[in-house]
Design a protein around this motif. Structure first.
Motif, mmCIF file in Angstrom:
data_model
loop_
_atom_site.group_PDB
_atom_site.id
_atom_site.type_symbol
_atom_site.label_atom_id
_atom_site.label_comp_id
_atom_site.label_asym_id
_atom_site.label_seq_id
_atom_site.Cartn_x
_atom_site.Cartn_y
_atom_site.Cartn_z
ATOM 1 N N ARG A 250 -48.354 -36.088 44.845
ATOM 2 C CA ARG A 250 -49.157 -36.863 43.894
ATOM 3 C C ARG A 250 -48.314 -37.390 42.751
ATOM 4 O O ARG A 250 -48.641 -38.422 42.150
ATOM 5 N N GLN A 251 -47.221 -36.719 42.439
ATOM 6 C CA GLN A 251 -46.386 -37.129 41.312
ATOM 7 C C GLN A 251 -45.324 -38.157 41.694
ATOM 8 O O GLN A 251 -44.602 -38.629 40.815
ATOM 9 N N THR A 252 -45.216 -38.495 42.957
ATOM 10 C CA THR A 252 -44.116 -39.328 43.430
ATOM 11 C C THR A 252 -44.509 -40.798 43.480
ATOM 12 O O THR A 252 -45.567 -41.157 44.023
ATOM 13 N N ASP A 253 -43.667 -41.634 42.943
ATOM 14 C CA ASP A 253 -43.804 -43.088 43.039
ATOM 15 C C ASP A 253 -43.072 -43.539 44.304
ATOM 16 O O ASP A 253 -41.836 -43.620 44.323
ATOM 17 N N PHE A 254 -43.818 -43.819 45.365
ATOM 18 C CA PHE A 254 -43.201 -44.117 46.653
ATOM 19 C C PHE A 254 -42.592 -45.520 46.704
ATOM 20 O O PHE A 254 -41.969 -45.870 47.698
ATOM 21 N N SER A 255 -42.751 -46.305 45.664
ATOM 22 C CA SER A 255 -42.073 -47.599 45.606
ATOM 23 C C SER A 255 -40.652 -47.473 45.077
ATOM 24 O O SER A 255 -39.910 -48.457 45.063
ATOM 25 N N ASN A 256 -40.275 -46.263 44.640
ATOM 26 C CA ASN A 256 -38.940 -46.031 44.085
ATOM 27 C C ASN A 256 -38.169 -45.122 45.035
ATOM 28 O O ASN A 256 -38.572 -43.981 45.284
ATOM 29 N N ASP A 257 -37.059 -45.635 45.591
ATOM 30 C CA ASP A 257 -36.288 -44.860 46.560
ATOM 31 C C ASP A 257 -35.734 -43.579 45.950
ATOM 32 O O ASP A 257 -35.660 -42.543 46.630
ATOM 33 N N GLU A 258 -35.320 -43.624 44.696
ATOM 34 C CA GLU A 258 -34.787 -42.423 44.058
ATOM 35 C C GLU A 258 -35.869 -41.349 43.932
ATOM 36 O O GLU A 258 -35.613 -40.154 44.137
ATOM 37 N N ALA A 259 -37.101 -41.766 43.601
ATOM 38 C CA ALA A 259 -38.200 -40.813 43.490
ATOM 39 C C ALA A 259 -38.513 -40.186 44.846
ATOM 40 O O ALA A 259 -38.776 -38.987 44.948
ATOM 41 N N VAL A 260 -38.457 -40.983 45.911
ATOM 42 C CA VAL A 260 -38.694 -40.454 47.254
ATOM 43 C C VAL A 260 -37.598 -39.464 47.627
ATOM 44 O O VAL A 260 -37.860 -38.400 48.209
ATOM 45 N N GLY A 261 -36.368 -39.784 47.295
ATOM 46 C CA GLY A 261 -35.275 -38.864 47.566
ATOM 47 C C GLY A 261 -35.406 -37.565 46.791
ATOM 48 O O GLY A 261 -35.098 -36.478 47.298
ATOM 49 N N TYR A 262 -35.869 -37.661 45.551
ATOM 50 C CA TYR A 262 -36.086 -36.463 44.737
ATOM 51 C C TYR A 262 -37.161 -35.581 45.362
ATOM 52 O O TYR A 262 -37.043 -34.346 45.403
ATOM 53 N N LEU A 263 -38.239 -36.200 45.881
ATOM 54 C CA LEU A 263 -39.271 -35.453 46.585
ATOM 55 C C LEU A 263 -38.691 -34.759 47.811
ATOM 56 O O LEU A 263 -38.990 -33.588 48.079
ATOM 57 N N ALA A 264 -37.838 -35.459 48.565
ATOM 58 C CA ALA A 264 -37.232 -34.852 49.748
ATOM 59 C C ALA A 264 -36.390 -33.637 49.369
ATOM 60 O O ALA A 264 -36.398 -32.618 50.062
ATOM 61 N N ASP A 265 -35.650 -33.743 48.284
ATOM 62 C CA ASP A 265 -34.861 -32.599 47.813
ATOM 63 C C ASP A 265 -35.748 -31.401 47.481
ATOM 64 O O ASP A 265 -35.456 -30.265 47.848
ATOM 65 N N ARG A 266 -36.838 -31.664 46.782
ATOM 66 C CA ARG A 266 -37.731 -30.569 46.375
ATOM 67 C C ARG A 266 -38.348 -29.894 47.599
ATOM 68 O O ARG A 266 -38.431 -28.660 47.664
ATOM 69 N N LEU A 267 -38.795 -30.682 48.555
ATOM 70 C CA LEU A 267 -39.393 -30.112 49.753
ATOM 71 C C LEU A 267 -38.375 -29.307 50.547
ATOM 72 O O LEU A 267 -38.693 -28.257 51.114
ATOM 73 N N SER A 268 -37.147 -29.793 50.589
ATOM 74 C CA SER A 268 -36.102 -29.078 51.321
ATOM 75 C C SER A 268 -35.800 -27.741 50.656
ATOM 76 O O SER A 268 -35.667 -26.718 51.331
ATOM 77 N N ARG A 269 -35.684 -27.734 49.331
ATOM 78 C CA ARG A 269 -35.400 -26.479 48.619
ATOM 79 C C ARG A 269 -36.543 -25.482 48.770
ATOM 80 O O ARG A 269 -36.320 -24.274 48.790
ATOM 81 N N LEU A 270 -37.769 -25.991 48.887
ATOM 82 C CA LEU A 270 -38.919 -25.110 49.055
ATOM 83 C C LEU A 270 -38.941 -24.491 50.450
ATOM 84 O O LEU A 270 -39.560 -23.438 50.648
ATOM 85 N N GLY A 271 -38.273 -25.115 51.411
ATOM 86 C CA GLY A 271 -38.228 -24.588 52.766
ATOM 87 C C GLY A 271 -39.149 -25.291 53.736
ATOM 88 O O GLY A 271 -39.359 -24.811 54.860
ATOM 89 N N VAL A 272 -39.701 -26.443 53.336
ATOM 90 C CA VAL A 272 -40.638 -27.155 54.204
ATOM 91 C C VAL A 272 -39.939 -27.634 55.470
ATOM 92 O O VAL A 272 -40.468 -27.509 56.582
#
Length: 478
Positions: A378-400
């Protein structure tokens, strides 16, 4: 016109959180001075609070839609947005909050008791708050979360010490009008009282409240007459007073039968067996009423009832009745256990609780559910590639990503994060570096870095892709 409402369905919506700001500090001779975007403000809550001056839910009957204000977005120069203003809704003492399925969410008793019916959304972080040693100049900010919204049902259960119950026109309204300063409507036809009336009585050093409940008839507990609507108002009382009409003009009724019928309805409603009972034989100012009261009193006393003869019109027997009620109420208050100090119960999560779940649905879609992943989406602006990459990092660190592999997900499989009606769906491309092949070191404004030669950038990108592929090939989910 309706003047008393004791049940409403309220539609509440908390305020949305303000978006964070992505800004770069600029000044003369220093056009790129680093991130300085402020955070968004928190959305306002919708709060229910008990107010003794409020006695009805009428306001919410006419205006059932209530919304708190949104938080303001952050601004450059490290200026955070203003928080939304909480919406405080006063409710009567004794209000019960339920969801639409009838589950009790809160029981509001006592002046100042509060309940947050809808929680405001968090404000999004600005790029200044997202900066770190690894991500020195984020070119994005987080979006504010939407506030919670939904429907709640408010039911009023009158908080009174004494409840007067009986057939229509038994004299309950007349009795409460002479025992207290209440001024209910009084007339000589059935169902004159359409709403519960509340009065305050002083007997010696004891002050207590007394309520008359609109006339009950056979079948009230199943919805006949007004009983089902107002039987809830006797639930909190300390003593029940049966008001029996000894001068009724209906040939098929007598006080003892009336008592048995009302007791049967109270038993059908349930939860009132432990309340002490008093019987008031009313209208003894009428000769036939006096004779009938003297005739049936011994029978009622044999049943174990304390019996009082009274007349609201002639003011007979009222003092004895009020002091007897005061005695019972004083004893009930003394026997009531003292409230313990508020205890905070801490329930730690299990050591193996990952904070999210991954499940394979019938249509082959992998669904990720959990507070953190859903909030991050919900917090991610999917029109911004950097924001999408930041989301991917967070999900990866969480173990998703690891859990998806264990669940059998492969490249190109559909993955949904969130509930069915509000999910983000994408085709999964597994990379242990969480999308490094797309953006390299994401979340940095490369305008602040010394440019790397094109050949070097290609070699670094290829090396990261090869490393991610080797990690994936070596991973054995089984």
């Amino acid at each position: 016109m309706t003047t008393f409402v004791d049940r409403v369905e309220l539609h509440v919506a908390a305020g949305n959180g303000g978006h964070g700001c992505a800004s770069v500090h600029r000044e003369k001779f220093k056009p790129l001075g680093g991130p300085d975007g402020g955070n968004g403000g928190r959305g306002g809550d919708v709060i229910l609070v008990v107010d003794q001056s409020v006695t009805t839910l009428l306001d919410y009957h006419h205006s059932p839609h209530r919304k708190a204000t949104n938080g303001k977005p952050g601004e450059g120069g490290n200026r955070s947005g203003k928080d939304g203003q909480d919406l405080v809704l006063p409710v009567p003492d004794g209000t019960v909050v339920l969801d639409r399925k009838g589950n009790v969410l809160a029981d509001l008793v006592g002046e100042g008791t509060t309940y947050v019916a809808a929680e405001g959304g968090r404000g999004g972080l600005g790029n200044a708050a997202l900066a770190s040693a690894r991500r020195k100049a984020p070119g994005f900010a987080l979006l504010g979360e939407p506030g919670r919204s939904g429907d709640v049902v408010l039911e009023l259960k009158t908080v009174a010490d004494v409840a007067l119950v009986g057939y229509p026109s038994a004299g309950k309204s007349s009795l409460i009008s002479v025992l207290s300063a209440a001024k209910p409507k009084i007339a000589d036809y059935p169902f004159t009282t359409l709403v519960p009336n509340l009065g305050v009585v002083t007997a010696g050093s004891t002050v207590y409240t007394i309520a008359d409940v609109p006339g009950l008839i056979p079948g009230a507990s199943q919805g006949r007459g007004l009983g089902l609507e107002f039987l809830r108002h006797v639930e909190r009382c300390s003593v029940l007073v049966h008001v029996l009409d000894t001068a009724t003009l209906e040939s098929d009724r007598d006080p003892v039968t009336d008592l048995d019928v009302i007791e049967e309805e109270l038993a059908q409603y349930g939860g009132l067996d432990n309340r002490p009972r008093i019987v008031v034989l009313n209208k003894i100012d009428i000769p036939d009423g006096k004779d009938l009261a003297e005739m049936i009193r011994p029978d009622l006393e044999k049943r174990g009832y304390r019996v009082f003869e009274a007349s609201a019109v002639a003011h007979l027997g009222l003092k004895e009745l009020s002091f007897a009620l005061a005695e019972i109420i004083a004893k009930a208050r003394a026997d009531k256990p003292k409230e313990e100090a508020t205890r905070i119960v801490i329930r730690p999560k299990a050591v193996d609780d990952a904070g999210f779940t991954v499940s394979l649905e019938d249509d082959g879609l992998y669904r990720v559910r959990g507070e953190k992943p859903e909030r991050w989406v919900r917090q991610t602006d999917f029109s911004n590639d950097e924001a999408v990459g930041y989301l991917a990092d967070r999900l990866s660190r969480l173990g998703v990503e690891e859990q998806l592999m264990r669940a059998g997900a492969r490249s190109g499989d559909g993955v949904a994060i969130g509930p069915e009606d509000d999910a983000v769906v994408f085709d999964w491309e597994p990379t242990m570096m969480a999308g490094a092949e797309m953006l390299g070191r994401r979340g940095e404004d490369h305008r602040l870095e010394a440019p790397r030669p094109a050949a070097q950038r290609r070699r670094d990108r290829d090396a990261e892709r090869d490393e991610a592929q080797r990690a994936y090939d070596e991973f054995d989910p089984f």
